[in-house]
Design an enzyme around this catalytic site. Structure first.
Site, PDB file in Angstrom:
ATOM      1  N   ASP A   1       0.856  -1.176   0.000  1.00 14.11           N
ATOM      2  CA  ASP A   1       0.000   0.000   0.000  1.00 14.11           C
ATOM      3  C   ASP A   1       0.895   1.229   0.000  1.00 14.11           C
ATOM      4  O   ASP A   1       2.084   1.142   0.323  1.00 14.11           O
ATOM      5  CB  ASP A   1      -0.898  -0.021   1.240  1.00 14.11           C
TER       6      ASP A   1
ATOM      7  N   LYS B   1     -16.447  16.567  -2.147  1.00 16.37           N
ATOM      8  CA  LYS B   1     -14.980  16.525  -2.223  1.00 16.37           C
ATOM      9  C   LYS B   1     -14.581  15.116  -2.634  1.00 16.37           C
ATOM     10  O   LYS B   1     -15.041  14.140  -2.026  1.00 16.37           O
ATOM     11  CB  LYS B   1     -14.369  16.867  -0.859  1.00 16.37           C
TER      12      LYS B   1
ATOM     13  N   ASP C   1      -2.752  -1.254   5.967  1.00  8.06           N
ATOM     14  CA  ASP C   1      -3.093  -0.839   7.329  1.00  8.06           C
ATOM     15  C   ASP C   1      -4.562  -0.486   7.496  1.00  8.06           C
ATOM     16  O   ASP C   1      -4.997  -0.200   8.602  1.00  8.06           O
ATOM     17  CB  ASP C   1      -2.239   0.364   7.753  1.00  8.06           C
TER      18      ASP C   1
END
Length: 1092
Positions: free
Chosen positions: A436, A581, A802
């Site tokens: 990641d 957003k 994570d």
């Protein structure tokens, strides 16, 4: 039960919606109970007390609702490799229909009145019928485990050998039973017990600590029975009970919601892994019972509001209980180490069995007819047991367990937590590492680096200057960037922190944007002026966040209007403001206008204008920025549905429709700095032959820029794209580039949507062949597909992550690696946790390879004396008629006593130089014990030790008047050979092997390095010399006391027979040093090719 095809209702990831509103005038009872006041707004749902990790359901339960969808057949991760029982349970789970029937039908089905609840007689009968509301703990299968500990590995052969020895003692040994057979039987049983203990230790060490079921259920609940509210233990609930649910309470059983407040929320992360709370509804919202909102599932937490629920299932019949049953029935896959050990056991067991059969045939066809009194049936059986003892390295289980435990302990000192011992070696075999980006490669400390309106870019500092010096029209438009940043934001300031050092609570992106907005204009004004009516947080599926807000306590629109409104909006005080957003590629198609940096009304978003905005996005992304679009829309109060609950499906659909015809307010470019140690970490990993890929949700250009900074991409200007992948000329181009030595490795960047278009094996094969890959804009399902695609092509895949969304791919990977600061879900799904720096993965990789190397060294040490040199006396006794010059007891002592500590000392050997410069181990070719190791152990070390040991014993007998000519072909007729002489000759053979193993120990400590480069000093491996001395002490202990002379038939030896074996051992060490020197000097020579 419904007969609907369960395949039509496979679970999908929920889209989490957070809705906030205050309706103080509505009642809080009835169906529905209405809307209750959210006293602390957006933080009501995010600040509740979290479920403790110790009480969370294991990750095996959580990811059941995930389904990977692409243009081929669905890949159902949790259903893969399930047994028939698991499939049946999953089918039963999918066929539940309590959420589909009407509320009246549910009440009628359970014969309960919503006004009075069950009566006492009904409750008593149902309690007797359904039992207690308790989930049965998963079966311990202790008997099966004990059987595995005892009979696993070499245990079954050794136990059978022990039983045979008992039979040979009595009755086959009657009328004069041999006490040594009894002693051998007892020793073999002790060995079996010791191996079982070590197998159990490793089993307990590698098993994960599962969450306690009891901690997930409340102790007492409030129910409606006989028309009265009464508190009863949760275990006494029965189907049909009406249970009151309040904030902070865990749901005690599966319940169909009967009454709800509009702010009722459940935290289902314990089951689904989704971090956002789910609202409670009265009607079905999804065909999947795990996703629908009219069911309160057992074990979930009520984080807001209250309600009344009808108990529909209890105990093992709940969704919680069914999933627990499915998980307990799931088969466990063997790790690479376990497969290697199993293969070694099969090879050794097959050799022992085959040779035993050959010996029995030779005895029956030749020895028994020719020499009828030489080997009796009892002696033959003991010889067969001896062959088995000779072949089996009984100290191997202890060596494996201690080796893995030692490496796991070493890694813990480097802040690497291994959840299982055997996963350590798996990491050493990894050849594909999917990482990641955010929080793993980067610092997860974002800040806004650039701001743009249209294609006019600002830094935060220059934007502040323009806000101060610009005209009113320009300032009016620019302030909208700050206002939308403050309103469309889930981050908050922690209460009680000072103005100068305000602590922000929220994810890294929202926190960075909030800090940016607060630093330029302050966010208090915007947040105190507007109140959220509806809110949807960012998630990996929609890739945007939205808020629908209304003005607080304003009957008339002020002049000038509060930002992000402008004078040209012509807004009414009752109008709503939609702020959005998110990712540019998702939101730009929904936009029709953009604000003008020169001030005034928005400009139409023509193709040319959009091209200018996209140019800014691509330029920032190429610099490693994460680019977000801020947009808004004024929603007239005339089009807002009247008298519709903002928590209803109807209102949610209205908001979805309103997310169009948006006005672009501006672009934000955020940067998350690369961790300082990442480039070096990537360099080492790639130097170790590991393909290092990025799998992220970011824009492709951003991901490629970060990959180039980290060294994952060698040449960012020569990266292939999807079009290159599917081009007919790709393979030709690849072949041509391979012929040019100066070309950089092929690189490709592919987005999640493009990955979904990869539908053929040929294209996927081509994609997986790239050396450098960046996967961008990926969803959790696509991450899972990436892992499975590489595994299907014989890669050993490690995945780091994570977040909650990383959990399925972490669990699917051969080695899932979670970051210590990540989510509880990710840490529980992973096999390994990096508690601090990502650079610790280099240490983990090195020690993962080291444990495999050291186990090879241990096996190499065990085989010459503990296998080959023990076998030779038996074979020569049968084939050449020589006395057996090593007793069966002495064989066992070598295997489980004198050889064990030196073999264990190999586990403490440090890595040899160049360990991480070798390519990863090919699990299909590079075996723990391959033909090269057997050749070295038997053909080199074993022959030398056997010849020297035979020479010492036969020399002793010759000095006692028994030359070799009088012993060979004697077949029991050995004139002058007394038991005393034989036992002493056997002890000389025994001690010769022990002492020559010193030379084997020093030679086998390294594969290529010289003993001068890695001496057995106190600073390098302080266990080597003590282990060798203790081995000799153990041999003396079993040979010199008179007690053992009678039982074990051992004997002391003259002193001079200790020193010659030392010279033999030194000579063997010198020969091996010459071999290593030749291998280092001629790495492509014959010796190098056959070197172990």
């Amino acid at each position: 039960m419904s007969t609907t095809d369960p395949e039509a209702h496979k679970p999908t990831l929920p889209r989490t919606i957070t809705i906030e509103a205050r309706h103080p005038d509505r009642p809080s009872t009835g169906i529905p109970l209405g809307a209750r006041t959210l006293s602390i707004g957006a933080r009501t749902l995010s600040r509740h007390e979290p479920i403790a990790p110790s009480s969370r359901l294991p990750i095996e339960f959580r990811t059941l609702s995930l389904r990977v969808e692409h243009t081929g057949d669905p890949i159902d991760f949790e259903a893969r490799d399930k047994s028939a029982a698991v499939k049946g349970e999953a089918k039963a789970l999918n066929s539940l229909d309590w959420h589909k029937i009407s509320l009246v039908e549910a009440l009628q089905r359970l014969s309960v009145s919503p006004q009075t609840g069950l009566d006492a007689a009904q409750a008593t009968r149902r309690s007797a019928l359904y039992g207690a509301n308790q989930i049965s703990p998963p079966p311990s299968r202790m008997f099966r485990k004990v059987i595995g500990w005892v009979f696993g590995g070499f245990g079954s052969l050794l136990l059978a050998g022990g039983i045979v020895c008992f039979i040979c003692w009595k009755p086959l040994g009657n009328p004069h039973p041999d006490s040594s057979n009894l002693a051998l039987a007892c020793v073999l049983l002790v060995v079996v017990a010791l191996q079982a203990v070590f197998n159990a230790w490793q089993d307990f060490s590698t098993s994960r600590v599962m969450a306690s079921i009891k901690d997930m259920l409340p102790a007492d609940v409030l129910v409606l029975r006989d028309g009265l509210q009464t508190t009863i233990p949760a275990a006494m609930l029965v189907p049909g009970d009406l249970v009151y649910v309040v904030m902070g309470q865990k749901v005690p059983a599966d319940m169909r919601l009967v009454e709800v407040t509009s702010d009722l929320r459940f935290d289902r992360s314990v089951l689904t892994g989704e971090s956002e709370a789910v609202s409670g509804r009265l009607e079905k919202t999804d065909d999947n019972i795990l996703e629908t909102k009219n069911i309160a599932l057992q074990g979930t937490l009520c984080v807001n509001g209250s309600g009344l629920g009808l108990v529909i299932q209890i105990g093992d019949n709940t969704v919680f209980g069914r999933i627990a049953k499915m998980s307990s029935a799931s088969p466990t896959q063997l790790t690479t180490m376990q497969r290697e050990i199993l293969r070694f056991v099969i090879i050794i067991g097959s050799l022992a069995f085959s040779l035993s059969v050959v010996i029995v045939i030779i005895w029956a066809a030749w020895l028994k007819p020719t020499f009828p009194h030489y080997i009796t049936t009892s002696t033959l059986l003991i010889d067969v047991v001896s062959i088995m003892i000779a072949f089996i390295p009984e100290g191997l289980p202890m060596t494996v367990t201690v080796s893995l435990a030692k490496v796991a302990h070493t890694l813990s000192q480097h802040k690497v937590l291994c959840k299982s011992l055997s996963i350590v070696e798996t990491l050493g075999s990894v050849n594909v590492l999917c990482s990641d980006k955010t929080g793993t490669l980067t610092q997860n400390k974002m800040h806004v680096e650039n701001v743009a309106m249209l294609d006019v870019s600002f830094t935060p500092a220059s934007l502040k200057d323009h806000l101060t010096t610009g005209t009113a029209a320009i300032t009016e438009n620019l302030r909208q960037i700050l206002a939308v940043s403050a309103l469309c934001n889930s981050a908050t300031f922690e209460v009680g922190t000072g103005e100068k050092e305000r602590t922000i609570i929220g994810d890294a992106t929202d926190s960075a944007i909030l800090a940016f907005a607060d630093g330029l204009d302050g966010v208090h004004t915007a947040r105190s002026t507007w109140k959220h009516v509806h809110k949807m947080n960012f998630n990996s599926r929609t890739k945007y966040m939205l808020t629908l807000s209304k003005l607080i306590h304003m009957n008339n629109m002020p002049d000038p209007p509060p930002a992000p409104l402008a004078s040209w909006d012509g807004a009414h005080a009752d109008d709503l403001l939609l702020c959005v957003k998110g990712a540019p590629d998702v939101l730009l198609p929904r936009c029709t206008h953009t604000l003008d940096p020169a001030g005034g009304p928005p400009r139409a978003l023509s193709h040319a204008t959009q091209h200018r905005i996209v140019g800014v996005q691509e330029r920032w992304a190429a610099q490693g920025r994460r680019v977000l679009v801020l947009a808004r829309r004024l929603v007239s109060h005339h089009v807002v549905p009247k008298n519709v609950d903002p928590f209803s499906e109807e209102f949610e659909a209205f908001v979805e429709e309103a997310t169009a015809q948006l006005v672009i307010v501006g672009l934000l470019g955020l940067i998350d700095p690369l961790k300082p140690d990442i480039p070096e970490t990537v360099r080492i990993c790639r130097g170790a032959g590991i393909r290092f890929f990025i799998v992220t949700g970011d824009h492709p250009a951003t991901a490629v820029a970060i990959a180039a900074q980290a060294g994952i991409i060698s040449n960012a200007a020569a990266v292939h794209h999807y079009a290159d992948l599917v081009s007919e000329d790709t393979e030709k181009a690849a072949d041509a580039s391979d012929q040019l030595a100066d070309r950089s490795p092929q690189s490709i960047v592919i987005s999640g949507s493009e990955l979904d278009m990869v539908t053929t094996h040929a294209v996927m094969d081509r994609l997986c062949a790239y050396e450098e890959i960046v996967f961008a804009r990926t969803t959790p399902e696509q991450k899972l597909r990436i892992v499975q695609a590489f595994q299907a092509r014989d890669s050993i895949v490690a995945m780091t992550g994570d977040g909650v969304n990383d959990a399925p791919s972490l669990r699917a990977a051969d080695c899932g690696i979670a970051m210590g600061g990540g989510s509880d879900v990710a840490r529980e799904a992973a096999d390994m946790v990096l508690l601090e720096d990502f650079s610790a993965i280099v240490v983990a990789l090195e020690y993962g390879r080291l444990v495999f190397d050291n186990l090879k060294k241990s096996i190499l040490y065990l085989l010459p004396a503990g296998s080959f040199s023990e076998l030779m006396p038996i074979l020569l006794n049968i084939l050449l008629g020589l006395p057996q010059l090593l007793s069966n007891i002495q064989m066992i002592v070598i295997c489980i006593a004198t050889d064990v500590l030196p073999a264990l000392s190999m586990c403490f050997e440090p890595p040899e130089s160049g360990l991480l410069s070798r390519p990863p181990r090919n699990t299909h070719v590079d075996r723990l014990a391959d033909w090269k190791l057997y050749l070295h152990a038997y053909g080199f070390l074993g022959i030398i030790e056997s010849l020297c040991a035979f020479a010492m014993s036969l020399w002793y007998l010759q000095r006692r008047g028994l030359p070799f000519s009088s012993l060979v072909l004697g077949f029991g007729n050995w004139p002058g050979l007394t038991d005393e002489l034989l036992h002493e000759a056997q002890s000389i053979y025994f001690f010769t092997l022990i002492i020559m193993q010193w030379g084997n120990l020093l030679a086998s400590r390294t594969r290529k390095s010289s003993i001068l480069q890695q001496p057995p000093s106190w600073g390098i491996n302080r266990t080597t010399v003590p282990a060798a001395l203790i081995a000799l002490a153990i041999g003396i202990f079993f040979s010199y006391p008179p007690f053992f002379h009678t039982i074990f038939k051992t004997h002391g030896i003259p002193a001079e027979y200790f020193f010659l074996p030392m010279a033999f051992g030194l000579g063997m060490l010198i020969l091996d040093e010459i071999r290593k020197l030749t291998v280092r000097t001629y790495p492509k020579g014959v010796l190098a090719k056959i070197a172990w």
